[in-house]
Design a protein around this motif. Sequence first.
Motif, PDB file in Angstrom:
ATOM      1  N   ARG A 170     -14.149  -3.150  48.727  1.00 35.26           N
ATOM      2  CA  ARG A 170     -13.658  -4.208  49.100  1.00 35.26           C
ATOM      3  C   ARG A 170     -13.568  -5.847  48.380  1.00 35.26           C
ATOM      4  O   ARG A 170     -13.781  -5.689  47.404  1.00 35.26           O
ATOM      5  CB  ARG A 170     -15.623  -4.345  49.151  1.00 35.26           C
ATOM      6  CG  ARG A 170     -15.957  -4.032  50.482  1.00 35.26           C
ATOM      7  CD  ARG A 170     -15.851  -4.440  51.751  1.00 35.26           C
ATOM      8  NE  ARG A 170     -16.794  -5.794  51.878  1.00 35.26           N
ATOM      9  CZ  ARG A 170     -18.103  -5.782  52.022  1.00 35.26           C
ATOM     10  NH1 ARG A 170     -18.548  -4.685  51.978  1.00 35.26           N
ATOM     11  NH2 ARG A 170     -18.442  -7.163  51.964  1.00 35.26           N
ATOM     12  N   THR A 171     -12.352  -5.746  48.951  1.00 40.53           N
ATOM     13  CA  THR A 171     -11.657  -6.676  48.058  1.00 40.53           C
ATOM     14  C   THR A 171     -12.358  -8.697  48.063  1.00 40.53           C
ATOM     15  O   THR A 171     -12.110  -9.068  46.548  1.00 40.53           O
ATOM     16  CB  THR A 171     -10.449  -7.987  48.764  1.00 40.53           C
ATOM     17  OG1 THR A 171     -10.464  -8.159  49.752  1.00 40.53           O
ATOM     18  CG2 THR A 171      -9.096  -6.509  48.795  1.00 40.53           C
ATOM     19  N   ASP A 172     -13.341  -8.820  48.577  1.00 40.35           N
ATOM     20  CA  ASP A 172     -14.670  -9.592  48.428  1.00 40.35           C
ATOM     21  C   ASP A 172     -15.437  -9.747  47.427  1.00 40.35           C
ATOM     22  O   ASP A 172     -15.307 -10.195  46.863  1.00 40.35           O
ATOM     23  CB  ASP A 172     -15.107 -10.053  50.097  1.00 40.35           C
ATOM     24  CG  ASP A 172     -15.667  -8.842  50.423  1.00 40.35           C
ATOM     25  OD1 ASP A 172     -15.102  -7.815  50.450  1.00 40.35           O
ATOM     26  OD2 ASP A 172     -16.075  -9.109  51.584  1.00 40.35           O
ATOM     27  N   ASP A 195     -28.064  -4.283  47.924  1.00 43.90           N
ATOM     28  CA  ASP A 195     -27.800  -3.697  48.942  1.00 43.90           C
ATOM     29  C   ASP A 195     -26.761  -3.406  49.842  1.00 43.90           C
ATOM     30  O   ASP A 195     -26.546  -2.683  50.380  1.00 43.90           O
ATOM     31  CB  ASP A 195     -27.607  -5.149  49.900  1.00 43.90           C
ATOM     32  CG  ASP A 195     -26.415  -6.102  49.713  1.00 43.90           C
ATOM     33  OD1 ASP A 195     -25.898  -6.130  48.667  1.00 43.90           O
ATOM     34  OD2 ASP A 195     -25.720  -6.910  50.537  1.00 43.90           O
ATOM     35  N   LEU A 196     -25.103  -2.525  48.045  1.00 48.62           N
ATOM     36  CA  LEU A 196     -24.598  -2.162  48.791  1.00 48.62           C
ATOM     37  C   LEU A 196     -24.784  -0.540  48.215  1.00 48.62           C
ATOM     38  O   LEU A 196     -25.149  -0.754  46.484  1.00 48.62           O
ATOM     39  CB  LEU A 196     -23.097  -2.718  48.233  1.00 48.62           C
ATOM     40  CG  LEU A 196     -23.237  -4.264  48.797  1.00 48.62           C
ATOM     41  CD1 LEU A 196     -21.606  -4.567  48.494  1.00 48.62           C
ATOM     42  CD2 LEU A 196     -22.158  -3.767  50.258  1.00 48.62           C
ATOM     43  N   TYR A 197     -24.035  -0.002  47.929  1.00 49.95           N
ATOM     44  CA  TYR A 197     -23.379   1.758  47.385  1.00 49.95           C
ATOM     45  C   TYR A 197     -22.670   1.132  46.989  1.00 49.95           C
ATOM     46  O   TYR A 197     -21.242   0.317  47.395  1.00 49.95           O
ATOM     47  CB  TYR A 197     -23.666   2.647  48.136  1.00 49.95           C
ATOM     48  CG  TYR A 197     -24.082   3.253  49.113  1.00 49.95           C
ATOM     49  CD1 TYR A 197     -25.343   3.870  48.277  1.00 49.95           C
ATOM     50  CD2 TYR A 197     -23.590   3.451  50.191  1.00 49.95           C
ATOM     51  CE1 TYR A 197     -26.513   4.099  49.707  1.00 49.95           C
ATOM     52  CE2 TYR A 197     -24.862   3.789  51.646  1.00 49.95           C
ATOM     53  CZ  TYR A 197     -26.057   4.298  50.850  1.00 49.95           C
ATOM     54  OH  TYR A 197     -26.939   4.103  51.708  1.00 49.95           O
ATOM     55  N   GLY A 198     -22.619   1.371  45.262  1.00 50.93           N
ATOM     56  CA  GLY A 198     -21.279   1.267  44.434  1.00 50.93           C
ATOM     57  C   GLY A 198     -19.775   2.279  45.416  1.00 50.93           C
ATOM     58  O   GLY A 198     -19.035   0.879  45.570  1.00 50.93           O
ATOM     59  N   GLY A 241     -20.276  -2.141  56.235  1.00 48.41           N
ATOM     60  CA  GLY A 241     -20.180  -3.464  54.731  1.00 48.41           C
ATOM     61  C   GLY A 241     -21.186  -2.832  54.328  1.00 48.41           C
ATOM     62  O   GLY A 241     -22.093  -3.788  53.681  1.00 48.41           O
ATOM     63  N   LYS A 242     -21.349  -1.551  54.185  1.00 44.95           N
ATOM     64  CA  LYS A 242     -22.956  -1.269  52.395  1.00 44.95           C
ATOM     65  C   LYS A 242     -22.168  -0.533  51.453  1.00 44.95           C
ATOM     66  O   LYS A 242     -22.732   0.080  50.975  1.00 44.95           O
ATOM     67  CB  LYS A 242     -23.170   0.035  53.619  1.00 44.95           C
ATOM     68  CG  LYS A 242     -24.149  -0.197  55.353  1.00 44.95           C
ATOM     69  CD  LYS A 242     -24.998   0.598  55.622  1.00 44.95           C
ATOM     70  CE  LYS A 242     -25.845   0.089  57.315  1.00 44.95           C
ATOM     71  NZ  LYS A 242     -26.170   0.846  57.940  1.00 44.95           N
ATOM     72  N   LYS A 251     -17.057  -4.170  59.919  1.00 43.87           N
ATOM     73  CA  LYS A 251     -17.169  -5.262  59.877  1.00 43.87           C
ATOM     74  C   LYS A 251     -16.376  -5.685  58.782  1.00 43.87           C
ATOM     75  O   LYS A 251     -16.141  -7.192  58.155  1.00 43.87           O
ATOM     76  CB  LYS A 251     -18.704  -5.626  59.038  1.00 43.87           C
ATOM     77  CG  LYS A 251     -20.074  -5.144  60.176  1.00 43.87           C
ATOM     78  CD  LYS A 251     -21.384  -5.410  59.808  1.00 43.87           C
ATOM     79  CE  LYS A 251     -22.140  -5.238  60.926  1.00 43.87           C
ATOM     80  NZ  LYS A 251     -23.558  -5.894  60.261  1.00 43.87           N
ATOM     81  N   VAL A 252     -16.259  -4.790  57.809  1.00 45.58           N
ATOM     82  CA  VAL A 252     -15.011  -5.205  56.558  1.00 45.58           C
ATOM     83  C   VAL A 252     -13.605  -5.241  56.562  1.00 45.58           C
ATOM     84  O   VAL A 252     -12.837  -5.094  55.972  1.00 45.58           O
ATOM     85  CB  VAL A 252     -14.907  -3.886  55.654  1.00 45.58           C
ATOM     86  CG1 VAL A 252     -16.586  -3.313  54.826  1.00 45.58           C
ATOM     87  CG2 VAL A 252     -14.541  -2.886  55.726  1.00 45.58           C
ATOM     88  N   LYS A 253     -13.206  -5.466  58.210  1.00 44.72           N
ATOM     89  CA  LYS A 253     -12.417  -6.124  58.563  1.00 44.72           C
ATOM     90  C   LYS A 253     -11.226  -6.592  58.363  1.00 44.72           C
ATOM     91  O   LYS A 253     -12.034  -8.073  57.896  1.00 44.72           O
ATOM     92  CB  LYS A 253     -12.130  -5.886  60.032  1.00 44.72           C
ATOM     93  CG  LYS A 253     -10.151  -6.165  60.284  1.00 44.72           C
ATOM     94  CD  LYS A 253     -10.591  -6.574  62.148  1.00 44.72           C
ATOM     95  CE  LYS A 253      -8.605  -6.536  62.745  1.00 44.72           C
ATOM     96  NZ  LYS A 253      -8.705  -6.569  63.772  1.00 44.72           N
TER      97      LYS A 253
END
Length: 431
Positions: free
Chosen positions: A161-163, A192-195, A270-271, A289-291
Amino acid sequence: MKLAPRFAVLLAAAAVVAGCAPQTSDNSSSDKDDQSGTLRVWLFQEVGNDPKAKVVDSVVAAFEKAHKGTKVDVEYIPIDTRAQRVKAAFNDPKSAPDVMEYGNTDTAGYVKDGGLLDVTKEFGAWNEAKDTDPTAKQSVTVDGRLYGSPFYVGVRALYYRTDVFKDLGLQPPKTMAELASTARKIHKARSDLYGLVVGGAYTYGAMPFVWANGGELATAKGDSYTSAIDSAAAQKGIKAYTSLFTGDNCPAAKCAVMGGNDTITAFAAGKAGMAIGGDFSHTAVEAGKVKGKYAVVPLPGVASGSIAPAFAGGNNIGVLKSTSHRTLAVDLMEQLTSKATQASMFDAMGFLPTFTDVRDTAAAKVPFEKPFVQTLAAGTKFVPASPGWSEIDSSLVVPTMLQEVISGKKSVAAASKDAAKKMNDAFSSAG
């Protein structure tokens, strides 16, 4: 073979065919070599098959024009029923096609069952064949003989994820150790995210860790194989992968049962901050969602700047041993897998070419493919060329080993030793 819509044929579905290796009742070679008539072809039905069909139609039209009195009948067979179709074709040559697309992990099993024609001589005389990627060529090779022509190849790399990386001031990891530490930094900052989302049922997500640490699935001894999954190097890789199933990255309770599709689905939704996915995963990620908020780099190896070896998946096209049109069928196989056709298939479907020069040209046109081409160029791995691999794959030997370690049921040493015994039993029974 099949992991995502764009690449309708990759590894997740390979186990379906692998688990249903056909047993033949008549695997004798036809003594006919008719120079005209109808050639039957089975190709896999893709999700969004029209672009593939257009390329094939163009090849067929040129082939029929060059071979007067010859007609080519192409049938696109469903992925989920192909095991039964292939089994029936091997058992009854009259119902069999002349030319067939098949998953590259199935070569050894199909050869053992007497279904595929030895095309070593023809492949060697084909001028374009000299530029075939070595691992792709290995996927059509059994005991030094060739039983088809590579059609396309697929490998995995690291999506990130670049963001998220920008917000946290992170850089893409350059070693496997950095991969693990970066994953934990992401989860610590963003609970909220898996690494790095990983899966206990994701064989080809785990194997780069084994290979990067110097381990192997098995080693060849003459015409047979012996498992090497319990070697010290392989155990080091297994430990590195299973250590990621923790509460500070990807909790075992959720991640132990995940397969490759599950990890990509999580990333696309996005997870997760990172995921190991293929070039064939691109469409699924783009639809999520990560487009516009991700990039891809090669999965790093142990040493800084190195690339972890990836499994070279993909499909091949071969001629059935029962064909009564040997010369025409081999010619059609070559036309369907030629440089021109593979270049067109890349443009139409995104299939990575198996010819190194064609692949380099394709990557230059589509920057997204660069990390996958770099991964291929760095050196890839393939499954043991034994019909025993079908049993190993379908009986989930590797995922079971991983899950036993993740759950704490067994140590890495005990689980890998048990897996090695199962693999050796399968190799032995396969002959």
